[in-house]
Motif scaffolding. Sequence first.
Motif, short mmCIF file in Angstrom:
data_model
loop_
_atom_site.label_atom_id
_atom_site.label_comp_id
_atom_site.label_asym_id
_atom_site.label_seq_id
_atom_site.Cartn_x
_atom_site.Cartn_y
_atom_site.Cartn_z
N ASN A 7 70.11 30.79 87.81
CA ASN A 7 70.68 30.73 89.22
C ASN A 7 70.97 29.15 89.76
OD1 ASN A 7 71.11 33.37 89.51
ND2 ASN A 7 69.18 33.48 90.69
N THR A 8 70.04 28.37 89.14
CA THR A 8 70.23 27.05 89.56
C THR A 8 70.49 25.77 88.58
OG1 THR A 8 67.90 26.68 88.97
CG2 THR A 8 68.60 27.21 91.09
N LEU A 9 70.99 26.26 87.18
CA LEU A 9 71.25 25.49 86.26
C LEU A 9 72.38 26.18 85.30
CD1 LEU A 9 67.89 24.36 84.40
CD2 LEU A 9 69.66 22.86 86.07
N CYS A 10 73.39 25.26 84.84
CA CYS A 10 74.54 25.76 83.95
C CYS A 10 74.68 24.72 83.24
CB CYS A 10 75.84 26.16 84.70
SG CYS A 10 76.53 24.88 85.47
N VAL A 11 75.38 24.95 81.94
CA VAL A 11 75.86 23.95 80.87
C VAL A 11 77.20 24.05 80.53
CG1 VAL A 11 73.24 23.87 80.11
CG2 VAL A 11 74.90 25.57 79.14
N SER A 12 77.73 22.88 79.95
CA SER A 12 78.97 23.05 79.41
C SER A 12 78.84 22.29 77.93
CB SER A 12 80.01 22.42 80.23
OG SER A 12 79.67 20.92 80.33
N LYS A 13 79.72 23.09 77.07
CA LYS A 13 79.89 22.50 75.78
C LYS A 13 80.86 21.57 75.45
CE LYS A 13 80.92 25.47 72.34
NZ LYS A 13 80.78 26.41 71.20
N HIS A 14 80.79 20.68 74.62
CA HIS A 14 81.94 19.50 74.65
C HIS A 14 82.06 19.44 73.02
CE1 HIS A 14 82.30 18.82 78.74
NE2 HIS A 14 81.35 18.97 78.85
N SER A 15 83.09 20.03 72.22
CA SER A 15 83.25 19.85 70.85
C SER A 15 84.25 18.68 70.27
CB SER A 15 83.56 21.08 70.31
OG SER A 15 82.77 22.04 70.51
N CYS A 24 74.43 19.43 81.20
CA CYS A 24 73.65 19.99 82.10
C CYS A 24 73.67 19.87 83.48
CB CYS A 24 72.08 20.13 82.19
SG CYS A 24 71.06 21.39 82.93
N TYR A 25 74.27 20.94 84.56
CA TYR A 25 74.72 20.77 85.98
C TYR A 25 73.67 21.50 86.91
CZ TYR A 25 78.71 19.54 83.64
OH TYR A 25 80.04 18.85 82.63
N GLU A 26 73.53 21.00 87.92
CA GLU A 26 72.78 21.85 88.95
C GLU A 26 73.55 22.04 90.36
OE1 GLU A 26 69.29 19.55 90.20
OE2 GLU A 26 70.50 18.20 91.19
N SER A 47 72.53 16.77 72.17
CA SER A 47 72.88 17.62 71.13
C SER A 47 72.26 18.99 71.72
CB SER A 47 72.13 17.15 69.76
OG SER A 47 70.73 17.18 69.96
N ALA A 48 72.54 20.04 70.89
CA ALA A 48 71.77 21.22 71.40
C ALA A 48 70.37 21.22 71.27
CB ALA A 48 72.47 22.54 70.50
N CYS A 49 69.63 20.48 69.97
CA CYS A 49 68.19 20.31 70.28
C CYS A 49 67.93 19.61 71.33
CB CYS A 49 67.97 20.00 68.72
SG CYS A 49 68.30 20.89 67.61
N GLY A 50 68.58 18.39 71.66
CA GLY A 50 68.14 17.57 72.73
C GLY A 50 68.17 18.45 74.00
N MET A 51 69.27 18.98 74.21
CA MET A 51 69.23 19.85 75.58
C MET A 51 68.17 20.77 75.51
SD MET A 51 70.61 20.42 78.25
CE MET A 51 72.33 19.32 78.46
N HIS A 52 67.98 21.54 74.61
CA HIS A 52 66.86 22.44 74.62
C HIS A 52 65.31 21.70 74.77
CE1 HIS A 52 63.43 24.81 72.62
NE2 HIS A 52 64.23 25.85 73.26
#
Length: 74
Positions: A7-15, A24-26, A47-52
């Motif tokens: 409810n408080t975080l979302c992400v967007s993918k850029h290729s 990541c956004y709030e 990167s995906a691993c960095g975001m995780h």
Amino acid sequence: MLVNISNTLCVSKHSALQNEKWICYEPCENINNKKRQAWKRITGMMSACGMHSWLATNYPESGNANAFLSIAKC
């Protein structure tokens, strides 16, 4: 496109050139128009691993890192 992971975080993918990056956004609190949720960027491209890793470090109890893994390959 923004993808909610909580409810408080979302992400967007850029290729670009077979290289996926994530941001990541709030929720943005300073918005007058309440019809649609506005989001503010809280990370740069990762990167995906960095975001995780970032999610696991900054939100360890929330399960956001696991929610991110369900949409990203790390």
